[in-house]
Each structure stands twice: as structure tokens, then as C-alpha cells.
Design a protein around this motif. Sequence first.
Motif, PDB file in Angstrom:
ATOM      1  N   ALA A 142       0.875  -1.180   0.000  1.00  0.00           N
ATOM      2  CA  ALA A 142       0.000   0.000   0.000  1.00  0.00           C
ATOM      3  C   ALA A 142       0.909   1.227   0.000  1.00  0.00           C
ATOM      4  CB  ALA A 142      -0.872  -0.012   1.240  1.00  0.00           C
ATOM      5  N   PRO A 143       0.377   2.413  -0.408  1.00  0.00           N
ATOM      6  CA  PRO A 143       1.233   3.604  -0.375  1.00  0.00           C
ATOM      7  C   PRO A 143       1.920   3.691   0.980  1.00  0.00           C
ATOM      8  CG  PRO A 143      -0.952   4.158  -1.216  1.00  0.00           C
ATOM      9  CD  PRO A 143      -1.003   2.719  -0.803  1.00  0.00           C
ATOM     10  N   PRO A 144       3.194   3.991   1.083  1.00  0.00           N
ATOM     11  CA  PRO A 144       4.116   4.446   0.046  1.00  0.00           C
ATOM     12  C   PRO A 144       4.830   3.331  -0.721  1.00  0.00           C
ATOM     13  CG  PRO A 144       5.181   4.611   2.184  1.00  0.00           C
ATOM     14  CD  PRO A 144       3.825   4.025   2.424  1.00  0.00           C
ATOM     15  N   PHE A 145       4.272   2.142  -0.776  1.00  0.00           N
ATOM     16  CA  PHE A 145       4.749   1.076  -1.674  1.00  0.00           C
ATOM     17  C   PHE A 145       6.193   0.632  -1.407  1.00  0.00           C
ATOM     18  CE2 PHE A 145       1.642   3.638  -4.184  1.00  0.00           C
ATOM     19  CZ  PHE A 145       0.609   2.715  -4.175  1.00  0.00           C
ATOM     20  N   ARG A 146       6.544   0.466  -0.134  1.00  0.00           N
ATOM     21  CA  ARG A 146       7.881  -0.052   0.197  1.00  0.00           C
ATOM     22  C   ARG A 146       7.768  -1.540   0.552  1.00  0.00           C
ATOM     23  NH1 ARG A 146      10.576   3.838  -2.236  1.00  0.00           N
ATOM     24  NH2 ARG A 146       9.825   5.855  -1.539  1.00  0.00           N
ATOM     25  N   ILE A 147       8.829  -2.300   0.267  1.00  0.00           N
ATOM     26  CA  ILE A 147       8.774  -3.756   0.490  1.00  0.00           C
ATOM     27  C   ILE A 147       9.190  -4.096   1.920  1.00  0.00           C
ATOM     28  CG2 ILE A 147       9.771  -5.978  -0.192  1.00  0.00           C
ATOM     29  CD1 ILE A 147      10.110  -4.804  -3.036  1.00  0.00           C
ATOM     30  N   ASP A 148       8.383  -4.922   2.572  1.00  0.00           N
ATOM     31  CA  ASP A 148       8.739  -5.447   3.893  1.00  0.00           C
ATOM     32  C   ASP A 148       9.394  -6.810   3.644  1.00  0.00           C
ATOM     33  OD1 ASP A 148       8.792  -6.886   6.245  1.00  0.00           O
ATOM     34  OD2 ASP A 148       6.790  -6.265   6.899  1.00  0.00           O
ATOM     35  N   TRP A 149      10.718  -6.854   3.764  1.00  0.00           N
ATOM     36  CA  TRP A 149      11.440  -8.063   3.362  1.00  0.00           C
ATOM     37  C   TRP A 149      11.209  -9.230   4.321  1.00  0.00           C
ATOM     38  CZ3 TRP A 149      12.903  -8.749  -1.431  1.00  0.00           C
ATOM     39  CH2 TRP A 149      13.049  -7.609  -2.227  1.00  0.00           C
ATOM     40  N   GLN A 150      10.825  -8.919   5.580  1.00  0.00           N
ATOM     41  CA  GLN A 150      10.470 -10.006   6.498  1.00  0.00           C
ATOM     42  C   GLN A 150       9.199 -10.710   6.001  1.00  0.00           C
ATOM     43  OE1 GLN A 150      12.376 -11.239   9.031  1.00  0.00           O
ATOM     44  NE2 GLN A 150      10.843 -12.890   8.800  1.00  0.00           N
ATOM     45  N   GLN A 151       8.264  -9.886   5.498  1.00  0.00           N
ATOM     46  CA  GLN A 151       7.024 -10.449   4.952  1.00  0.00           C
ATOM     47  C   GLN A 151       7.346 -11.342   3.747  1.00  0.00           C
ATOM     48  OE1 GLN A 151       4.408  -7.461   3.330  1.00  0.00           O
ATOM     49  NE2 GLN A 151       2.679  -8.867   3.141  1.00  0.00           N
ATOM     50  N   VAL A 152       8.309 -10.881   2.943  1.00  0.00           N
ATOM     51  CA  VAL A 152       8.696 -11.675   1.771  1.00  0.00           C
ATOM     52  C   VAL A 152       9.264 -13.020   2.236  1.00  0.00           C
ATOM     53  CG1 VAL A 152      10.155 -11.760  -0.292  1.00  0.00           C
ATOM     54  CG2 VAL A 152       9.212  -9.559   0.477  1.00  0.00           C
ATOM     55  N   GLU A 153      10.170 -12.966   3.213  1.00  0.00           N
ATOM     56  CA  GLU A 153      10.783 -14.212   3.702  1.00  0.00           C
ATOM     57  C   GLU A 153       9.698 -15.157   4.232  1.00  0.00           C
ATOM     58  OE1 GLU A 153      14.372 -13.734   5.924  1.00  0.00           O
ATOM     59  OE2 GLU A 153      14.587 -15.905   6.231  1.00  0.00           O
ATOM     60  N   ASP A 154       8.714 -14.591   4.904  1.00  0.00           N
ATOM     61  CA  ASP A 154       7.628 -15.420   5.447  1.00  0.00           C
ATOM     62  C   ASP A 154       6.803 -16.086   4.345  1.00  0.00           C
ATOM     63  OD1 ASP A 154       8.496 -14.622   7.904  1.00  0.00           O
ATOM     64  OD2 ASP A 154       6.912 -13.121   8.219  1.00  0.00           O
ATOM     65  N   LYS A 155       6.762 -15.467   3.176  1.00  0.00           N
ATOM     66  CA  LYS A 155       5.955 -16.018   2.057  1.00  0.00           C
ATOM     67  C   LYS A 155       6.708 -17.084   1.263  1.00  0.00           C
ATOM     68  CE  LYS A 155       2.062 -13.479   1.574  1.00  0.00           C
ATOM     69  NZ  LYS A 155       0.726 -13.934   1.250  1.00  0.00           N
ATOM     70  N   ILE A 156       8.013 -17.177   1.476  1.00  0.00           N
ATOM     71  CA  ILE A 156       8.800 -18.151   0.702  1.00  0.00           C
ATOM     72  C   ILE A 156       8.504 -19.559   1.215  1.00  0.00           C
ATOM     73  CG2 ILE A 156      11.162 -18.929   0.169  1.00  0.00           C
ATOM     74  CD1 ILE A 156      11.999 -15.935   0.283  1.00  0.00           C
ATOM     75  N   SER A 157       8.186 -20.449   0.283  1.00  0.00           N
ATOM     76  CA  SER A 157       7.872 -21.837   0.657  1.00  0.00           C
ATOM     77  C   SER A 157       8.833 -22.760  -0.106  1.00  0.00           C
ATOM     78  CB  SER A 157       6.428 -22.160   0.258  1.00  0.00           C
ATOM     79  OG  SER A 157       6.394 -22.542  -1.104  1.00  0.00           O
ATOM     80  N   PRO A 158       8.789 -24.062   0.191  1.00  0.00           N
ATOM     81  CA  PRO A 158       9.666 -24.976  -0.575  1.00  0.00           C
ATOM     82  C   PRO A 158       9.362 -24.956  -2.076  1.00  0.00           C
ATOM     83  CG  PRO A 158       8.805 -26.065   1.386  1.00  0.00           C
ATOM     84  CD  PRO A 158       8.079 -24.748   1.278  1.00  0.00           C
ATOM     85  N   ALA A 159       8.165 -24.467  -2.459  1.00  0.00           N
ATOM     86  CA  ALA A 159       7.809 -24.436  -3.891  1.00  0.00           C
ATOM     87  C   ALA A 159       8.215 -23.126  -4.567  1.00  0.00           C
ATOM     88  CB  ALA A 159       6.306 -24.645  -4.049  1.00  0.00           C
ATOM     89  N   THR A 160       8.704 -22.151  -3.803  1.00  0.00           N
ATOM     90  CA  THR A 160       9.058 -20.855  -4.411  1.00  0.00           C
ATOM     91  C   THR A 160      10.289 -21.006  -5.297  1.00  0.00           C
ATOM     92  OG1 THR A 160       8.261 -19.783  -2.399  1.00  0.00           O
ATOM     93  CG2 THR A 160       9.517 -18.418  -3.947  1.00  0.00           C
TER      94      THR A 160
END
Length: 381
Positions: A142-160
Motif C-alpha cells: 500500500a502507499p508508500p509502496f515499500r517492500i517489507d522483506w520479512q514479509q517476503v521471507e515469510d511467504k517463501i515456501s519450498p515451492a518458491t
Amino acid sequence: MSPHLTSRLPEVGTSIFAVMSKMAADCGAINLSQGFPDFPVDHDLIDLIHKHMRAGHNQYAPMPGVSALRQALAEVIATTYPYAPDPDTEITITAGATEALFSSIAAFTAPGSEVIFFEPAYDCYSPAIRLNGGIPVPIALAPPFRIDWQQVEDKISPATRVIIINTPHNPAGVVLQPADLHHLERLAQKFGLLVISDEVYERLIYDGLAHESVLKYPALFRQSVAVFSFGKTFHATGWKVGYTVAPPTLTAEIRKTHQFITFSVNTPVQWALADYLRQPAHYLNLSTFFQRKRDFFLDQLKGSSFEALPCEGSYFQLLSYRTISEKPDMAMAEWLTRTHRVAAIPVSVFYTDKTNHFLLRFCFAKSEETLGRATEILRKL
Ligand code: PMP
Ligand code: GLN
């Protein structure tokens, strides 16, 4: 019996860019929706295409691209980034960035592979992932559209398998910072991910900011594909010529898909681009040129009820219309086009769940005359 029709993209309609450009044309509206310049391509470049057509460069180009163009690009890249790609094994010319993205996604997405990308997202990522059997994993910003890299790490699965980034960003106009690339590098290495980096606006970056290409980060580049487009750099979106830069093993895989998607790309245009790239003046200073347009657009909007979000790059300016209307953004874009004759893109279309942030995207890659006429209308709303 009629044929059994199984749509591969059942809920997908016509791209918003086609929809809004048609609506603008039908209504006689000023078209600030689809991203393309309304000023001419340099006539020297057009003359070069004529020259090469007359010289007989009219048959199939080599599958990876005309060698002279890949050579010229290798030199431009080596002077722009601290990396000198091998033109024979690391650069592939594609039919625009769209094909570069599709060929790359096709090359690296097996059935069941998860592909992470950030929304709002350019519209071709998700369909390309799905058409290749992959599973889109959008992460909403959402604005201001910055990436939360912890959230990204949490979304990574063995299928990523793949993560797609886009800087400067369409439609948000934000750019990634060195810290973002460091986080990305760490995650790509830790989980063995491939990065597809959409950098089509590499030369449209403002306020003294630097473009953070994957080409600047050696460890990250070893597992990345960088995607570029001549459409943006030379004001010729209709020519559809782009390219990938990737390490040899990745390039070999991309060429396997590219050769069956388009095989090769418009020959005389490639020869002309090879000549034209020899003069740095032809591609340097684009930031100054477009920053002036952004500033003119914003200046002319002073006193209006629209609120401008920060635009650090690309040729798009987001405007919030929260104080003007409570309409959802699609309805707002339609009303603006049909009633006031200015067309823009509703940002909700760039989200899988169509989140409405009351934002419209305006393309400022236009003459001052066009921007002046459009802002005169927008100021009154
Ligand atoms: N990626 C992004 C972020 C874009 O904005 C665009 C189109 N402007 C593309 C890819 C596709 O580029 P091309 O027109 O070269 O296919
Ligand atoms: N990239 C352009 C935009 O964002 C549109 C390209 C297209 O129409 N496919 O407006």
C-alpha cells in the motif's frame, strides 16, 4: 460437436491499457492512460531503419538477436553498470520487455512453482506465471509502496522458485534502494531463488536517485535476469524491441523458450538501434528530460484537489482523488474520461483482489501542450 473450450485465463478480460485507450479515442479524451509518448521518435533513428531496409536487412535476424546490436548493448551496459556482459552468451533480443518477461517466466516456472511478485504489479506477470503452470504469490503493497522483506521471507515456501521485482515501478513510480537489493540478494541465495528484474524504466529516474539494477550486485546477478525495453528509451513503444541480460546458463534457458515464442525480432530495427546506440547522447539525459515533464505536470496541478504521491521514476504519476469523489477508481477513471475528457488508469487493476486506494495513474510522457490541456481540466475538479 463444437470444440471443448477450456479457457486458460477464464476470468481475464481485455487489458486495461487497451480498454482505456479505446475509451479515450471513442470519447475524444486526452489520453494519459496507456504509457506511451505523444512526441516523435528521432528522425535520425527512422532514417537508419530505412537505410538498413534498403541495404537488404529484411530477413530473419539471428535467434538471439543481431550480433552488432548485442555488441553495442554490451558496451553501453559496461559504461552504465559495473558489469560487462558477454554479448554472445548473456544478451538476448526479444519482442519487447513483454516477451522477455514471458520467455523468462516460461523458462523458469515449472508446474506448481510459486512465483512471488509485488502488487500493484504490471499486468503481464500473473497471466504469464499461470499460463506456464506456476502459482502467482502476490505480496500487496500500500502507499508508500515499500517492500517489507520479512514479509517476503515469510511467504517463501519450498515451492518458491522465482521472485519478480520492478524498479522504477509501474504504476507506483517508486524505486528500490540499495538496502532492498541487499535483502533480495540474501533471500535469493538463502533459498536458491531466481530473480526476474523488470528494469524497463532504468533511464527514467529523478531527483538525483540512482537506478539499482541487479547488474550492480554481482552475487545477485548470478541468479538474475534483467529485462529492458527500447520502447521507453527511444520513445518508440510501438516497435516492441527489448532484451534480457542474464548469466550464460540462464540465458541458454531463456533462448530455448524465446526461439519458440517469437524465434527472432524485427531485423532492420535491430540494425538501426545498433548504430544509434553508438552515440551516448542518444540515451543519456533522459532523466532530465522526463523529470521536467513530471515537474511541469505537478506544477500545473497546483491548486487542484488531487493529491500527488511521490514519483521517483518511470513516466507515471499517481494522484489520489479522495477529496474529490468516493467512487471506486474504475468508475472514477470512466467518469473522468467520458465526462471530462481526460483518460487515466485505475490502480486497482494492478491488484489481484482489485484493492481500491482511490488512486489514478497518469502518464506524463507527453508534450507540454497535452499536459497543459489535461491539467487545465483536472484543476477544476
Ligand atoms: N514492464 C513494465 C513495468 C512496463 O511498464 C512495460 C510497458 N511499458 C513492459 C514491461 C512491457 O514493455 P514492452 O512494451 O517493451 O513490451
Ligand atoms: N506499459 C504500458 C503502460 O503501463 C502499456 C503497455 C501495453 O499497453 N501493453 O501503460
